[in-house]
Design an enzyme around this catalytic site. Structure first.
Site, PDB file in Angstrom:
ATOM      1  N   ARG A  93       0.846  -1.205   0.000  1.00  0.00           N
ATOM      2  CA  ARG A  93       0.000   0.000   0.000  1.00  0.00           C
ATOM      3  C   ARG A  93       0.874   1.245   0.000  1.00  0.00           C
ATOM      4  O   ARG A  93       0.648   2.183  -0.775  1.00  0.00           O
ATOM      5  CB  ARG A  93      -0.897  -0.028   1.241  1.00  0.00           C
ATOM      6  CG  ARG A  93      -1.743   1.224   1.431  1.00  0.00           C
ATOM      7  CD  ARG A  93      -2.649   1.063   2.640  1.00  0.00           C
ATOM      8  NE  ARG A  93      -3.496   2.229   2.893  1.00  0.00           N
ATOM      9  CZ  ARG A  93      -4.368   2.308   3.904  1.00  0.00           C
ATOM     10  NH1 ARG A  93      -4.504   1.304   4.744  1.00  0.00           N
ATOM     11  NH2 ARG A  93      -5.101   3.389   4.073  1.00  0.00           N
ATOM     12  N   ASN A 147     -10.560  -4.767  -0.262  1.00  0.00           N
ATOM     13  CA  ASN A 147     -10.685  -3.637  -1.183  1.00  0.00           C
ATOM     14  C   ASN A 147      -9.893  -3.850  -2.458  1.00  0.00           C
ATOM     15  O   ASN A 147      -8.928  -4.600  -2.451  1.00  0.00           O
ATOM     16  CB  ASN A 147     -10.174  -2.362  -0.487  1.00  0.00           C
ATOM     17  CG  ASN A 147     -11.284  -1.680   0.283  1.00  0.00           C
ATOM     18  OD1 ASN A 147     -12.407  -1.605  -0.165  1.00  0.00           O
ATOM     19  ND2 ASN A 147     -10.943  -1.175   1.471  1.00  0.00           N
ATOM     20  N   CYS A 169     -18.836  -2.905   2.886  1.00  0.00           N
ATOM     21  CA  CYS A 169     -18.041  -1.722   3.208  1.00  0.00           C
ATOM     22  C   CYS A 169     -18.636  -1.126   4.472  1.00  0.00           C
ATOM     23  O   CYS A 169     -19.833  -1.265   4.730  1.00  0.00           O
ATOM     24  CB  CYS A 169     -18.129  -0.724   2.059  1.00  0.00           C
ATOM     25  SG  CYS A 169     -17.345   0.853   2.424  1.00  0.00           S
ATOM     26  N   HIS A 199     -17.875   2.985  -2.390  1.00  0.00           N
ATOM     27  CA  HIS A 199     -17.195   4.272  -2.203  1.00  0.00           C
ATOM     28  C   HIS A 199     -17.711   5.304  -3.208  1.00  0.00           C
ATOM     29  O   HIS A 199     -17.008   6.253  -3.558  1.00  0.00           O
ATOM     30  CB  HIS A 199     -15.669   4.135  -2.276  1.00  0.00           C
ATOM     31  CG  HIS A 199     -15.110   3.417  -1.077  1.00  0.00           C
ATOM     32  ND1 HIS A 199     -13.769   3.355  -0.794  1.00  0.00           N
ATOM     33  CD2 HIS A 199     -15.721   2.743  -0.079  1.00  0.00           C
ATOM     34  CE1 HIS A 199     -13.587   2.660   0.321  1.00  0.00           C
ATOM     35  NE2 HIS A 199     -14.756   2.268   0.773  1.00  0.00           N
ATOM     36  N   TYR A 253     -16.353   9.599  -0.183  1.00  0.00           N
ATOM     37  CA  TYR A 253     -15.336   9.360  -1.220  1.00  0.00           C
ATOM     38  C   TYR A 253     -15.637  10.083  -2.536  1.00  0.00           C
ATOM     39  O   TYR A 253     -14.761  10.171  -3.401  1.00  0.00           O
ATOM     40  CB  TYR A 253     -15.194   7.859  -1.495  1.00  0.00           C
ATOM     41  CG  TYR A 253     -14.409   7.113  -0.432  1.00  0.00           C
ATOM     42  CD1 TYR A 253     -13.011   7.096  -0.450  1.00  0.00           C
ATOM     43  CD2 TYR A 253     -15.043   6.435   0.591  1.00  0.00           C
ATOM     44  CE1 TYR A 253     -12.279   6.420   0.509  1.00  0.00           C
ATOM     45  CE2 TYR A 253     -14.325   5.753   1.564  1.00  0.00           C
ATOM     46  CZ  TYR A 253     -12.946   5.750   1.523  1.00  0.00           C
ATOM     47  OH  TYR A 253     -12.223   5.086   2.477  1.00  0.00           O
TER      48      TYR A 253
HETATM   49  P1  NAD Z   1      -3.490  -6.238   6.507  1.00  0.00           P
HETATM   50  O1  NAD Z   1      -2.366  -5.588   5.823  1.00  0.00           O
HETATM   51  O2  NAD Z   1      -3.438  -6.450   7.952  1.00  0.00           O
HETATM   52  O3  NAD Z   1      -3.750  -7.639   5.773  1.00  0.00           O
HETATM   53  C1  NAD Z   1      -4.559  -8.627   6.320  1.00  0.00           C
HETATM   54  C2  NAD Z   1      -3.872  -9.961   6.178  1.00  0.00           C
HETATM   55  O4  NAD Z   1      -3.997 -10.474   4.838  1.00  0.00           O
HETATM   56  C3  NAD Z   1      -2.366  -9.932   6.471  1.00  0.00           C
HETATM   57  O5  NAD Z   1      -2.090 -10.624   7.660  1.00  0.00           O
HETATM   58  C4  NAD Z   1      -1.771 -10.576   5.234  1.00  0.00           C
HETATM   59  O6  NAD Z   1      -0.670 -11.403   5.516  1.00  0.00           O
HETATM   60  C5  NAD Z   1      -2.934 -11.355   4.678  1.00  0.00           C
HETATM   61  N1  NAD Z   1      -2.778 -11.836   3.319  1.00  0.00           N
HETATM   62  C6  NAD Z   1      -2.155 -11.248   2.277  1.00  0.00           C
HETATM   63  N2  NAD Z   1      -2.216 -12.034   1.185  1.00  0.00           N
HETATM   64  C7  NAD Z   1      -2.913 -13.132   1.546  1.00  0.00           C
HETATM   65  C8  NAD Z   1      -3.297 -14.314   0.858  1.00  0.00           C
HETATM   66  N3  NAD Z   1      -2.980 -14.511  -0.421  1.00  0.00           N
HETATM   67  N4  NAD Z   1      -3.979 -15.263   1.545  1.00  0.00           N
HETATM   68  C9  NAD Z   1      -4.288 -15.093   2.848  1.00  0.00           C
HETATM   69  N5  NAD Z   1      -3.943 -13.983   3.543  1.00  0.00           N
HETATM   70  C10 NAD Z   1      -3.269 -13.028   2.898  1.00  0.00           C
HETATM   71  O7  NAD Z   1      -4.816  -5.483   6.069  1.00  0.00           O
HETATM   72  P2  NAD Z   1      -5.900  -4.642   6.848  1.00  0.00           P
HETATM   73  O8  NAD Z   1      -5.452  -3.243   6.916  1.00  0.00           O
HETATM   74  O9  NAD Z   1      -6.324  -5.332   8.069  1.00  0.00           O
HETATM   75  O10 NAD Z   1      -7.057  -4.726   5.784  1.00  0.00           O
HETATM   76  C11 NAD Z   1      -7.491  -5.960   5.281  1.00  0.00           C
HETATM   77  C12 NAD Z   1      -8.298  -5.781   4.030  1.00  0.00           C
HETATM   78  O11 NAD Z   1      -9.574  -5.260   4.331  1.00  0.00           O
HETATM   79  C13 NAD Z   1      -7.683  -4.820   3.012  1.00  0.00           C
HETATM   80  O12 NAD Z   1      -7.901  -5.295   1.710  1.00  0.00           O
HETATM   81  C14 NAD Z   1      -8.443  -3.535   3.257  1.00  0.00           C
HETATM   82  O13 NAD Z   1      -8.454  -2.696   2.147  1.00  0.00           O
HETATM   83  C15 NAD Z   1      -9.803  -4.091   3.569  1.00  0.00           C
HETATM   84  N6  NAD Z   1     -10.701  -3.198   4.314  1.00  0.00           N
HETATM   85  C16 NAD Z   1     -11.919  -2.997   3.771  1.00  0.00           C
HETATM   86  C17 NAD Z   1     -12.834  -2.177   4.371  1.00  0.00           C
HETATM   87  C18 NAD Z   1     -14.132  -1.937   3.667  1.00  0.00           C
HETATM   88  O14 NAD Z   1     -14.822  -0.980   3.983  1.00  0.00           O
HETATM   89  N7  NAD Z   1     -14.504  -2.765   2.691  1.00  0.00           N
HETATM   90  C19 NAD Z   1     -12.521  -1.580   5.593  1.00  0.00           C
HETATM   91  C20 NAD Z   1     -11.254  -1.821   6.153  1.00  0.00           C
HETATM   92  C21 NAD Z   1     -10.359  -2.650   5.508  1.00  0.00           C
HETATM   93  C1  G6P Z   2     -12.649   3.018   5.315  1.00  0.00           C
HETATM   94  C2  G6P Z   2     -13.193   2.347   4.084  1.00  0.00           C
HETATM   95  C3  G6P Z   2     -12.283   1.278   3.672  1.00  0.00           C
HETATM   96  C4  G6P Z   2     -10.945   1.966   3.629  1.00  0.00           C
HETATM   97  C5  G6P Z   2     -10.495   1.896   5.048  1.00  0.00           C
HETATM   98  C6  G6P Z   2      -9.152   2.527   5.270  1.00  0.00           C
HETATM   99  O1  G6P Z   2     -13.618   3.099   6.230  1.00  0.00           O
HETATM  100  O2  G6P Z   2     -14.529   1.990   4.064  1.00  0.00           O
HETATM  101  O3  G6P Z   2     -12.709   0.688   2.511  1.00  0.00           O
HETATM  102  O4  G6P Z   2     -10.072   1.532   2.710  1.00  0.00           O
HETATM  103  O5  G6P Z   2     -11.505   2.383   5.899  1.00  0.00           O
HETATM  104  O6  G6P Z   2      -8.803   2.522   6.622  1.00  0.00           O
HETATM  105  P1  G6P Z   2      -7.282   2.673   7.079  1.00  0.00           P
HETATM  106  O7  G6P Z   2      -7.355   2.869   8.541  1.00  0.00           O
HETATM  107  O8  G6P Z   2      -6.621   1.396   6.671  1.00  0.00           O
HETATM  108  O9  G6P Z   2      -6.716   3.838   6.330  1.00  0.00           O
HETATM  109 MN    MN Z   3     -14.989   0.688   2.269  1.00  0.00          MN
END
Ligand code: NAD
Ligand code: G6P
Ligand code: MN
Length: 434
Positions: A93, A147, A169, A199, A253
């Site tokens: 990232r 995401n 989300c 978003h 967003y």
């Molecule tokens: P993070 O960097 O902690 O990653 C989570 C885990 O995924 C890590 O431990 C990593 O090792 C693992 N990983 C990577 N590749 C993998 C694979 N091929 N198989 C299994 N595990 C794997 O991430 P985070 O900050 O906790 O966020 C996790 C995800 O959730 C991200 O994609 C983020 O964008 C998403 N997210 C989405 C929302 C939303 O609103 N939709 C909100 C928050 C986070």
């Molecule tokens: C938001 C969104 C996620 C976004 C994330 C980022 O609420 O809905 O899709 O990417 O949180 O949070 P962070 O703390 O990782 O910047």
């Molecule tokens: Mn989101």
């Protein structure tokens, strides 16, 4: 009884989803939760997994928490598969963000060049997971958080045989919480209707005691610095004339597409001074994992609330419970359009208010978007998403150029090609489609 697999189990958010399952134990008979991660995340999943086990033990050993790097073992016979992984972890990232910054763009993880690069890394992995699911748990529901959530959902719908997917989300959750606060409403006494893309949702209605309170909702957003936003998004004041004229309420967003120049200048300056969001989050993550290591900790620590994804587990656990119990409650989820938003293709993913049944989400009918200002931009953004999904599957360079060129956040000309080439280079190890 239920088996749940959480892919990306090493996420620092995991204590939140575990807490969500503990809280809902009476309505969700979970027997096993499998936290799955990959070699790169081994240490993370072991630390957060041990905390999850302590949380469950404290709650009275409600279910078993397994920690594994073996995805197939986790998927076998699963009823629900939650995906919350980050290919390349936070370092990927940050690399995207820094590359964008070099070309005076922002590499925000779900928008512009950052969202594009994350889609390119993520889509091959989600399609692989779907292939495993077809064999090991063909009846499971896939609940995706990874995401860019809308594009990941669309890739599964178009390019896999898994049909039971719902993309989530937390923005709709935060929107509801913000509106409840401003309007003095309790969670169950009103109905919100949103429609758009992940978003990129617009509020269409807020029904309360038989009245549509949209005028008040428009005023709240027109007159306050974005009261409905997650922690990763800075405050920002919309032009009230523009919001009132839209007639529907944009989400936090949307600013990136309505005012790319202004927002880019502000955020680029801010990132140059204080570091990128990924860098700030990396520090928070380090501190969180230090806390998680404490063998006496057996609750979700309050520090987790600093992340933008706060409350995501409410959405995930509510959704799983609504499906399992055929609750028919309304949630705002990413599903196949099927004509719900008439201005968009049938087969694309949209984020829309839906009734959640045991057969999945049934989207509420959405009246036409009348303002060309809304329709034009929404179609443009959907075209960006369609091209990005296609490029992530085929690896076709021309398709990538088209996708980036039409995105309002991406600078045009020679510089588009330069930033694309550099993104492909720094992400090469995660791009099997090339
Ligand atoms: P993070 O960097 O902690 O990653 C989570 C885990 O995924 C890590 O431990 C990593 O090792 C693992 N990983 C990577 N590749 C993998 C694979 N091929 N198989 C299994 N595990 C794997 O991430 P985070 O900050 O906790 O966020 C996790 C995800 O959730 C991200 O994609 C983020 O964008 C998403 N997210 C989405 C929302 C939303 O609103 N939709 C909100 C928050 C986070
Ligand atoms: C938001 C969104 C996620 C976004 C994330 C980022 O609420 O809905 O899709 O990417 O949180 O949070 P962070 O703390 O990782 O910047
Ligand atoms: Mn989101």
């Amino acid at each position: 009884t239920l088996k749940v697999a959480i892919i990306g189990g090493g996420s620092s958010y995991t204590p939140e989803i575990i807490e969500g399952f503990i809280k809902r134990h009476a309505e969700l008979p979970i027997k096993e939760i499998w936290l799955v991660d990959c070699e790169e995340g081994k240490e993370k999943v072991e630390i957060v997994g041990a905390l999850a086990q302590r949380m469950v033990e404290k709650a009275g050993n409600l279910f078993d928490v397994h920690i594994t790097l073996d995805r197939k073992a986790a998927l076998k016979g699963a009823d629900f598969v939650c995906t919350q992984f980050r290919v390349g972890l936070l370092k990927a990232r940050v690399r995207d963000e820094r590359t964008a910054l070099k070309y005076d763009m922002i590499g925000q993880e779900t928008n512009g060049v950052g969202g594009f690069a994350k889609a390119m890394r993520t889509i091959p992995v989600i399609l692989d997971i779907c292939k495993d699911m077809e064999v090991l748990c063909p009846d499971a529901w896939l609940i995706n958080f990874t995401n860019p959530s809308g594009m990941v959902t669309e890739a599964v719908l178009k390019y896999s045989n898994i049909e039971k997917i719902v993309g989530l989300c937390n923005v709709p959750v935060l929107t509801e919480k913000g509106l409840e606060k401003h309007l003095g409403l309790a969670p169950n006494e009103y109905q919100l209707q949103v429609a758009g893309l992940n978003h990129f949702i617009y509020i269409r209605h807020l029904w309360h005691q038989g009245q549509d309170r949209m005028k008040e909702v428009l005023n709240i957003v027109a007159d306050n610095p974005d009261p409905l936003r997650p922690k990763n998004i800075p405050p920002f004041k919309w032009d009230p004339d523009q919001v009132r004229n839209l007639g529907v309420v944009p989400c936090c967003y949307h600013r990136y597409y309505y005012l790319p120049d202004q927002i880019m200048l502000d955020e680029i300056a801010d990132e140059k001074e204080h570091g990128t969001r990924g860098e700030i989050v990396a520090k928070m993550e380090q501190e969180l994992f230090e806390l998680y290591k404490d063998p006496n900790l057996n609750i979700k620590p309050p520090q987790l609330a600093g992340r933008g994804g706060e409350f995501y587990s409410d959405a995930a656990c509510d959704l799983i419970s609504a499906i399992h119990n055929d609750k028919r409650t309304i949630m705002h989820v990413n599903v196949r359009n099927n004509g719900t938003i008439k201005e968009l293709p049938e087969d694309c993913a949209v984020e829309v208010s839906s009734v959640i049944t045991s057969n999945g989400p049934v989207p509420l009918n959405v009246e036409r978007f009348e303002n060309p200002a809304v329709v034009g931009l929404m179609r443009l953004m959907k075209a960006f998403e369609e091209l990005t999904v296609e490029a992530a599957v085929t690896g076709d360079y021309g398709t990538m150029l088209q996708a980036l060129t039409i995105n309002p956040m991406v600078r045009k000309g020679e510089i588009t090609r330069k930033v694309l080439d550099e993104l492909l280079e720094i992400n090469a190890e995660y791009l099997p489609q090339l």
